[in-house]
Enzyme design. Structure first.
Site, PDB file in Angstrom:
ATOM      1  CG  ASN A  29      -0.748  -0.253   2.477  1.00  0.00           C
ATOM      2  OD1 ASN A  29      -0.324  -1.335   2.855  1.00  0.00           O
ATOM      3  ND2 ASN A  29      -0.908   0.760   3.311  1.00  0.00           N
ATOM      4  CG  ASP A  30      -0.002   4.148   2.851  1.00  0.00           C
ATOM      5  OD1 ASP A  30      -0.961   3.573   2.321  1.00  0.00           O
ATOM      6  OD2 ASP A  30      -0.039   4.639   3.985  1.00  0.00           O
ATOM      7  CD  GLU A 212      -5.284   6.448   6.964  1.00  0.00           C
ATOM      8  OE1 GLU A 212      -5.321   5.619   7.865  1.00  0.00           O
ATOM      9  OE2 GLU A 212      -5.453   6.155   5.763  1.00  0.00           O
TER      10      GLU A 212
HETATM   11  C1  FRU Z   1      -2.870   4.751   4.806  1.00  0.00           C
HETATM   12  C2  FRU Z   1      -2.523   3.974   6.059  1.00  0.00           C
HETATM   13  C3  FRU Z   1      -1.634   4.803   6.965  1.00  0.00           C
HETATM   14  C4  FRU Z   1      -0.906   3.747   7.759  1.00  0.00           C
HETATM   15  C5  FRU Z   1      -0.736   2.649   6.743  1.00  0.00           C
HETATM   16  C6  FRU Z   1      -0.813   1.263   7.305  1.00  0.00           C
HETATM   17  O1  FRU Z   1      -3.239   3.953   3.740  1.00  0.00           O
HETATM   18  O2  FRU Z   1      -3.696   3.564   6.702  1.00  0.00           O
HETATM   19  O3  FRU Z   1      -2.330   5.730   7.759  1.00  0.00           O
HETATM   20  O4  FRU Z   1       0.313   4.218   8.264  1.00  0.00           O
HETATM   21  O5  FRU Z   1      -1.748   2.817   5.769  1.00  0.00           O
HETATM   22  O6  FRU Z   1      -0.494   0.311   6.346  1.00  0.00           O
END
Ligand code: FRU
Length: 532
Positions: A29-30, A212
């Site tokens: 993800n991120d 976030e």
């Molecule tokens: C955003 C998030 C962040 C967190 C991460 C966890 O997509 O929820 O806030 O740090 O992903 O994987």
């Protein structure tokens, strides 16, 4: 009439992107720790090294010299029984302010969120921690004094740290979020280990359910170094049913302590009144956790987003990987019609793999008209310019059952004549829509099927679109990047047809060009072990 000889082929891995970063066979993800150092762009990212779901959060790693070709590196910071490694950033610690390196060296320091697990004394808390690398980002050591910043909060996360220089000198600034309170919190430090609270930022009108992955950076308006504005990016979850994950930006001033929002789209013509408190970063459904590179050359501000949406991220029909990054984009602030807005363009560097195929001026009378040109090579770049003419609505339909598949294409099971991803411009409303309701597999999740709209002004009656089509996605840049849409699509691989249409009159297709692009497959760790 098709000029391309070979049918599109996705190989064994249907929807494996060819010009977008994906992990070989795990979940991502991120984007995290985006930093340019010693000639390399480092992309770290939220990664489950053991599977294709959101769990065991660790930082994966890839590097690139050009933001197009990526080489996988070993997992950088691994979760353990005590903590998951949530999102954060990396700085080049010039002068070794942290003391993690040898005197005078410039270690890389990661500032990440420790999401403490059951086995930890801090269970349930999220706090900020450090790790450092003394070998250019290959291997990482967690700081023994972690966490370095703990508010006792369950939702304090996603620190973005950057170097600030102002009248009071230079220091590190961190912007993070109190996610549930929908608040950005700012801190300062001289050594990355000790942090002092500076200020908080909240929107006047609450936006999103949680905040976030913030980012804060300066940009020169129209490239003028005398006219700098600060951009505060907030990624957020929209209210239920409003589209899930998205990003907004605030424009303002940062004096080293406080970010003061001045509103987006302030106009010189009407006494500087802003058009809105914030702007949307992207109008598609799949552009989230977007943050920028630290230390990019020439002060360029390069953004990377996760091309996904928490609404359905866990249900993507891809295997054996899940999740991809959007194309890296350069952000600029421009004055358009007297208003300052954030624009985004794909970072140059993608190369053509063959000759562009073009169509010249074409009337688009009322109705749908299939074009004598298909997008058989994926990835490709489609550039289209329309003149509204007398039409009240006009647009482009991509990913249509192609001419090569007559019978089964248009009437086969599960396929319909409506099939395709539509880009629709409504002249009266001044609105561009991306409609993926009939773009192939939309059943993967009840919230996937969508139509998204964005205000777009015609320029001299014209609409200019640049569209990057890759396996599994479509990214649209309208009017030179004033408005963008990033979306995932899962069409039948044989849906390569392109149509134009008009409603209520005759529009004109001024020009349309399809340029096949060279795939840039990620060089995997196993393959690169010998090469690097
Ligand atoms: C955003 C998030 C962040 C967190 C991460 C966890 O997509 O929820 O806030 O740090 O992903 O994987």
């Amino acid at each position: 009439m098709t000029s391309s000889p070979s049918p599109v082929s996705f190989g064994e891995e249907a929807y494996r992107p060819q010009i977008h970063y994906t992990a070989a066979e795990t979940w991502i993800n991120d984007p995290n720790g985006l930093v340019y150092a010693d000639g390399l762009y480092h992309l770290f990212f939220q990664n489950n090294p053991y599977g294709t779901n959101h769990a065991n959060m660790s930082w994966g790693h890839a590097v690139s010299t050009d933001l197009v070709h990526w080489n996988d590196r070993p997992v950088a910071i691994l979760c353990d029984d005590e903590e998951q490694i949530f999102s954060g950033s990396i700085v080049v610690d010039e002068g070794n302010t942290s003391g993690f390196g040898a005197p005078g060296s410039s270690p890389l320091v990661a500032i990440y969120t420790s999401a403490y697990a059951e086995d930890s004394a801090h269970h349930g808390i999220q706090a900020q921690s450090l790790a450092f690398s003394l070998d250019g980002g290959e291997t990482w050591t967690k700081h023994e004094g972690n966490p370095v910043l703990d508010r006792g909060s369950r939702d304090f996360r996603d620190p973005k740290v950057f170097r600030y220089s102002g009248p009071d000198g230079s220091y590190w600034v961190m912007v993070a979020v109190e996610a549930v309170e929908r608040k950005a919190v700012l801190y300062r430090s001289d050594d990355l280990r000790n942090w002092t609270h500076l200020s908080d930022f909240e929107a006047t009108t609450k936006v999103g359910l949680i905040w976030e992955c913030p980012d804060l950076f300066p940009l020169a308006v129209d490239g003028d170094p005398e006219n700098v504005k600060w951009v505060l990016i907030i990624n957020l979850h929209r209210e239920d049913g409003e589209g899930g994950s998205a990003g907004v930006y605030f424009l303002g001033d940062f004096d080293g302590t406080t970010f003061a929002s001045v509103g987006v789209g302030a106009s010189a013509d009407d006494g500087g009144a802003p058009a809105a408190e914030y702007g949307w970063l992207d109008f598609g459904r799949d552009y989230y956790a977007t943050v920028s590179f630290n230390s990019a050359p020439d002060d360029r501000r390069i953004l990377v987003g996760w091309m996904n949406n928490w609404d359905y991220a866990r249900s993507l029909p891809t295997s054996p990987w899940r999740g991809s990054m959007a194309l890296p984009r350069e952000a600029t602030l421009r004055t358009r019609a007297g208003r300052v807005v954030l624009e985004q363009r794909v970072v140059p560097g993608l190369e053509a793999s063959g000759l562009p195929r073009s169509l010249g001026l074409l009337d688009v009378p009322e109705g749908v008209r299939a074009l004598p040109l298909e997008c058989r090579e994926i990835p490709c770049l489609i550039e289209a310019t329309f003149d509204a003419g007398s039409a009240s609505e006009f647009g482009l339909v991509l990913l249509q059952p192609g001419e090569g598949q007559p019978g089964e294409g248009r009437s086969g099971e599960g396929r319909s004549a409506e099939e395709g991803a539509r880009l629709c411009y409504d002249v009266e409303r001044g609105e561009l829509a991306l409609d993926r309701r009939f773009s192939g597999n939309t059943e993967l999740h009840p919230l996937f099927s969508s139509i998204e709209r964005a205000p777009v002004a015609l320029i001299g009656d014209r609409l200019r679109l640049e569209i990057y089509l890759d396996a599994g996605s479509i990214e649209v840049f309208a009017q030179g990047g004033q408005v963008t849409f990033a979306e995932q699509v899962f069409p039948d691989p044989s849906s390569t047809g392109v149509s134009v249409y008009a409603v209520g009159g005759t529009a004109q297709l001024v020009a349309l060009t399809v340029t096949p692009l060279k795939p840039a497959p990620v060089v995997r760790e196993r393959e690169s072990a010998h090469a690097v």
